[in-house]
Design an enzyme around this catalytic site. Structure first.
Site, PDB file in Angstrom:
ATOM      1  N   ARG A 121       6.117   6.938 -17.035  1.00 57.77           N
ATOM      2  CA  ARG A 121       6.730   7.925 -16.113  1.00 57.77           C
ATOM      3  C   ARG A 121       5.712   8.609 -15.198  1.00 57.77           C
ATOM      4  O   ARG A 121       5.957   9.688 -14.669  1.00 57.77           O
ATOM      5  CB  ARG A 121       7.535   8.976 -16.860  1.00 57.77           C
ATOM      6  N   LYS A 143       3.131   7.253  -0.287  1.00 56.61           N
ATOM      7  CA  LYS A 143       4.223   6.270  -0.266  1.00 56.61           C
ATOM      8  C   LYS A 143       3.732   5.027  -1.005  1.00 56.61           C
ATOM      9  O   LYS A 143       2.717   4.430  -0.621  1.00 56.61           O
ATOM     10  CB  LYS A 143       4.597   5.893   1.171  1.00 56.61           C
ATOM     11  N   GLU A 185      -2.875   1.742  14.420  1.00 57.05           N
ATOM     12  CA  GLU A 185      -2.454   2.990  13.761  1.00 57.05           C
ATOM     13  C   GLU A 185      -3.346   4.157  14.184  1.00 57.05           C
ATOM     14  O   GLU A 185      -2.884   5.294  14.281  1.00 57.05           O
ATOM     15  CB  GLU A 185      -2.467   2.823  12.231  1.00 57.05           C
ATOM     16  N   LYS A 227      -3.018  12.747   9.643  1.00 56.71           N
ATOM     17  CA  LYS A 227      -2.004  12.326   8.663  1.00 56.71           C
ATOM     18  C   LYS A 227      -1.873  13.370   7.554  1.00 56.71           C
ATOM     19  O   LYS A 227      -0.765  13.694   7.124  1.00 56.71           O
ATOM     20  CB  LYS A 227      -2.311  10.945   8.085  1.00 56.71           C
ATOM     21  N   GLU A 237       9.255  13.201   3.960  1.00 57.11           N
ATOM     22  CA  GLU A 237       9.869  12.766   5.212  1.00 57.11           C
ATOM     23  C   GLU A 237      11.282  13.313   5.385  1.00 57.11           C
ATOM     24  O   GLU A 237      12.226  12.595   5.720  1.00 57.11           O
ATOM     25  CB  GLU A 237       9.868  11.228   5.310  1.00 57.11           C
ATOM     26  N   ARG A 241       7.565  14.119   9.243  1.00 57.52           N
ATOM     27  CA  ARG A 241       6.735  12.967   8.856  1.00 57.52           C
ATOM     28  C   ARG A 241       7.175  11.692   9.583  1.00 57.52           C
ATOM     29  O   ARG A 241       6.377  10.773   9.771  1.00 57.52           O
ATOM     30  CB  ARG A 241       6.770  12.765   7.334  1.00 57.52           C
ATOM     31  N   ASN A 245       6.014   7.148  12.332  1.00 58.71           N
ATOM     32  CA  ASN A 245       6.598   5.822  12.554  1.00 58.71           C
ATOM     33  C   ASN A 245       6.719   5.495  14.037  1.00 58.71           C
ATOM     34  O   ASN A 245       7.471   4.587  14.413  1.00 58.71           O
ATOM     35  CB  ASN A 245       7.978   5.739  11.884  1.00 58.71           C
ATOM     36  N   HIS A 248       7.191   1.979  15.318  1.00 49.88           N
ATOM     37  CA  HIS A 248       7.517   1.148  14.156  1.00 49.88           C
ATOM     38  C   HIS A 248       8.950   0.603  14.198  1.00 49.88           C
ATOM     39  O   HIS A 248       9.220  -0.455  13.629  1.00 49.88           O
ATOM     40  CB  HIS A 248       7.288   1.924  12.853  1.00 49.88           C
ATOM     41  N   HIS A 252       8.893  -3.120  13.574  1.00 46.71           N
ATOM     42  CA  HIS A 252       9.559  -3.756  12.435  1.00 46.71           C
ATOM     43  C   HIS A 252      10.556  -4.802  12.918  1.00 46.71           C
ATOM     44  O   HIS A 252      10.710  -5.873  12.308  1.00 46.71           O
ATOM     45  CB  HIS A 252      10.278  -2.710  11.585  1.00 46.71           C
ATOM     46  N   HIS A 265       1.338  -6.573  11.090  1.00 49.70           N
ATOM     47  CA  HIS A 265       2.099  -5.339  11.279  1.00 49.70           C
ATOM     48  C   HIS A 265       1.525  -4.493  12.429  1.00 49.70           C
ATOM     49  O   HIS A 265       2.257  -4.033  13.306  1.00 49.70           O
ATOM     50  CB  HIS A 265       2.083  -4.555   9.964  1.00 49.70           C
TER      51      HIS A 265
HETATM   52  P1  NAD Z   1      -3.708  -6.216   3.256  1.00 46.28           P
HETATM   53  O1  NAD Z   1      -3.758  -5.288   2.143  1.00 46.28           O
HETATM   54  O2  NAD Z   1      -2.903  -7.458   3.095  1.00 46.28           O
HETATM   55  O3  NAD Z   1      -5.198  -6.617   3.673  1.00 46.28           O
HETATM   56  C1  NAD Z   1      -5.383  -7.520   4.734  1.00 46.28           C
HETATM   57  C2  NAD Z   1      -6.313  -8.664   4.339  1.00 46.28           C
HETATM   58  O4  NAD Z   1      -7.661  -8.186   4.363  1.00 46.28           O
HETATM   59  C3  NAD Z   1      -6.093  -9.217   2.938  1.00 46.28           C
HETATM   60  O5  NAD Z   1      -6.267 -10.603   2.959  1.00 46.28           O
HETATM   61  C4  NAD Z   1      -7.187  -8.544   2.122  1.00 46.28           C
HETATM   62  O6  NAD Z   1      -7.540  -9.268   0.967  1.00 46.28           O
HETATM   63  C5  NAD Z   1      -8.306  -8.500   3.114  1.00 46.28           C
HETATM   64  N1  NAD Z   1      -9.305  -7.452   2.915  1.00 46.28           N
HETATM   65  C6  NAD Z   1      -9.073  -6.173   2.559  1.00 46.28           C
HETATM   66  N2  NAD Z   1     -10.205  -5.472   2.620  1.00 46.28           N
HETATM   67  C7  NAD Z   1     -11.174  -6.326   3.000  1.00 46.28           C
HETATM   68  C8  NAD Z   1     -12.558  -6.186   3.241  1.00 46.28           C
HETATM   69  N3  NAD Z   1     -13.150  -4.996   3.170  1.00 46.28           N
HETATM   70  N4  NAD Z   1     -13.249  -7.272   3.594  1.00 46.28           N
HETATM   71  C9  NAD Z   1     -12.644  -8.476   3.728  1.00 46.28           C
HETATM   72  N5  NAD Z   1     -11.329  -8.667   3.543  1.00 46.28           N
HETATM   73  C10 NAD Z   1     -10.603  -7.594   3.174  1.00 46.28           C
HETATM   74  O7  NAD Z   1      -3.164  -5.513   4.596  1.00 46.28           O
HETATM   75  P2  NAD Z   1      -3.251  -4.012   5.137  1.00 46.28           P
HETATM   76  O8  NAD Z   1      -3.085  -4.134   6.596  1.00 46.28           O
HETATM   77  O9  NAD Z   1      -4.412  -3.282   4.592  1.00 46.28           O
HETATM   78  O10 NAD Z   1      -1.944  -3.332   4.502  1.00 46.28           O
HETATM   79  C11 NAD Z   1      -0.655  -3.761   4.840  1.00 46.28           C
HETATM   80  C12 NAD Z   1       0.298  -3.219   3.820  1.00 46.28           C
HETATM   81  O11 NAD Z   1       0.241  -1.798   3.860  1.00 46.28           O
HETATM   82  C13 NAD Z   1       1.737  -3.615   4.047  1.00 46.28           C
HETATM   83  O12 NAD Z   1       2.296  -4.056   2.838  1.00 46.28           O
HETATM   84  C14 NAD Z   1       2.406  -2.323   4.481  1.00 46.28           C
HETATM   85  O13 NAD Z   1       3.763  -2.253   4.106  1.00 46.28           O
HETATM   86  C15 NAD Z   1       1.571  -1.306   3.775  1.00 46.28           C
HETATM   87  N6  NAD Z   1       1.560   0.031   4.390  1.00 46.28           N
HETATM   88  C16 NAD Z   1       1.823   1.089   3.582  1.00 46.28           C
HETATM   89  C17 NAD Z   1       1.810   2.362   4.108  1.00 46.28           C
HETATM   90  C18 NAD Z   1       2.041   3.525   3.211  1.00 46.28           C
HETATM   91  O14 NAD Z   1       2.155   4.655   3.713  1.00 46.28           O
HETATM   92  N7  NAD Z   1       2.066   3.330   1.909  1.00 46.28           N
HETATM   93  C19 NAD Z   1       1.529   2.577   5.463  1.00 46.28           C
HETATM   94  C20 NAD Z   1       1.246   1.462   6.266  1.00 46.28           C
HETATM   95  C21 NAD Z   1       1.269   0.191   5.709  1.00 46.28           C
HETATM   96  N1  GLY Z   2       3.050   5.185   7.313  1.00 42.09           N
HETATM   97  C1  GLY Z   2       4.022   6.238   7.539  1.00 42.09           C
HETATM   98  C2  GLY Z   2       3.975   7.296   6.492  1.00 42.09           C
HETATM   99  O1  GLY Z   2       3.117   7.313   5.651  1.00 42.09           O
HETATM  100  O2  GLY Z   2       4.805   8.136   6.503  1.00 42.09           O
END
Ligand code: NAD
Ligand code: GLY
Length: 356
Positions: A121, A143, A185, A227, A237, A241, A245, A248, A252, A265
């Site tokens: 939990r 998130k 971003e 942020k 949100e 917040r 987006n 987005h 999306h 993305h």
């Molecule tokens: P990712 O985590 O897939 O990383 C991109 C690629 O880079 C991967 O292949 C990874 O292994 C590689 N990588 C990571 N760090 C590295 C480094 N230092 N050196 C070499 N390679 C490296 O992609 P991302 O863009 O970081 O994240 C995308 C995800 O984030 C999506 O799933 C999206 O939904 C999520 N997201 C979440 C939030 C949130 O608020 N929680 C906000 C925006 C995006």
């Molecule tokens: N990436 C949008 C949020 O964190 O609210």
């Protein structure tokens, strides 16, 4: 000790620091004070483990520490993968005072945070983001979640980390395309909340693309400050917040219509921000200014050619529901965003048909 900066996400007794510095992992940073219990599990992936896992382990003292390397890729951001983390925690016999440490990009951060939200939990977790996108966005704000066959991020929870450790040196190994996707971003924050930062980005885009450490540190710090301020104001949100987006809704829809994985993305959000700026009705000179900055970051400024109805459908607004409650994040001026349903549908049609 390496120079470091600290920002706070203010959420009462769940407040936490974001620590930013160059070479923190290899420079003797001590993560132990942020780990309450005697055990921790580092969750990373097969790409990142050989690069940064040992340095992370070395930054934790006097704890029993185990590691789990997941397969790399958005396609593994699933409930099954999340359950594999829970399986590991149970087989290790880790109790409620354990801490999960997410070492990686947004995929690893989102899955690990969700596992931490669910295990017994809710246990502590720490974000150690290694992509620019994760350092300026996904690691901050709590998130967490995974994808479902019916859509992205459909299953998840709000669960704030105990701290965020950003070592900007990890960007040295990040592929250029991923860096640019993260810059989308960063530009977003300037467009929605800080015109001065936007101007700084205009002046410093070449340095950022060159991975200049000082420029990256400033961009990451300012993005995190913006942020953190929004999240502190509206954690779940309920309102404001949603400005995070910006671009987005269009982005999306582009991702969905193109098929996930074609555009990153951040690339889809980049074109989406230009579309949202066009729809906002701000002076054309300001739209052109934002477009020029996005282009300077090496990001797309035009959506791929997609049928207008398909885009409207993907945005949850086919013609039947067009006069419904759909809201966009729009700019009331460059540097200030609002959530609004006050837009001109004829302009939306034009925005959705860029080649026309
Ligand atoms: P990712 O985590 O897939 O990383 C991109 C690629 O880079 C991967 O292949 C990874 O292994 C590689 N990588 C990571 N760090 C590295 C480094 N230092 N050196 C070499 N390679 C490296 O992609 P991302 O863009 O970081 O994240 C995308 C995800 O984030 C999506 O799933 C999206 O939904 C999520 N997201 C979440 C939030 C949130 O608020 N929680 C906000 C925006 C995006
Ligand atoms: N990436 C949008 C949020 O964190 O609210």
């Amino acid at each position: 000790m390496t120079e470091q900066q600290q920002i706070s996400v203010d959420l009462g007794d769940r407040s936490y620091p974001i620590v930013i510095g160059s070479g923190l992992l290899s420079g003797g940073f001590d993560l132990s004070p942020y780990i309450g219990g005697s055990t921790c599990l580092v969750v990373t992936n097969e790409t990142i483990a050989p690069l940064y896992q040992q340095a992370l382990i070395d930054s934790v003292h006097d704890r029993h520490i185990e590691t789990l390397a997941l397969p790399d890729g958005e396609q593994f951001k699933t409930l099954d993968t999340m359950v594999s983390i829970l399986d590991r925690l149970t087989s290790a016999g880790f109790s409620r005072d354990t801490t999960l440490i997410a070492l990686g990009g947004g995929v690893i951060g989102d899955i690990t945070g969700f596992a931490a939200a669910c295990y017994m939990r809710g246990v502590d977790f720490i974000q150690v983001p290694t992509t620019l996108l994760a350092q300026v966005d996904s690691s901050v704000g709590g998130k967490t979640g995974v994808n479902h066959a019916a859509g992205k991020n459909l299953v998840g929870a709000f669960h704030q980390p105990r701290m965020v450790l950003i070592d900007t040196n990890t960007l040295s190994t990040l592929p250029e395309r991923q860096l640019k996707a993260g810059l989308a971003e960063v530009i977003k924050y300037g467009a929605i909340a800080d015109l001065e930062f936007l101007a700084w980005l205009e002046d410093n885009m070449p340095a950022l693309l060159d991975k200049d450490p000082a420029a990256l540190a400033h961009a990451i710090r300012r993005s995190c400050e913006l942020k953190a301020e929004v999240v502190s104001d509206d954690e779940r949100e309920a309102g404001r917040r949603a400005i995070l987006n910006f671009g987005h809704t269009f982005g999306h829809a582009i991702e969905r219509c193109q098929g996930y994985g074609d555009w990153l993305h951040g690339e889809a959000v980049a074109a989406g921000m230009v579309m949202a700026a066009e729809l906002s009705g701000i002076p054309q000179g300001d739209v052109d200014r934002l477009r020029a900055l996005i282009k300077a970051a090496g990001l797309p400024v035009v959506s791929p050619k997609i049928d207008e109805d398909a885009m409207r459908n993907a945005m949850g607004m086919d013609k039947k529901v067009r006069s419904g409650q759909l809201r966009f994040v729009l700019l009331d001026s460059l540097g200030h965003a609002v959530v609004s349903s006050d837009y001109d549908d004829a302009v939306l049609s034009r925005v959705l048909s860029p080649a026309a």
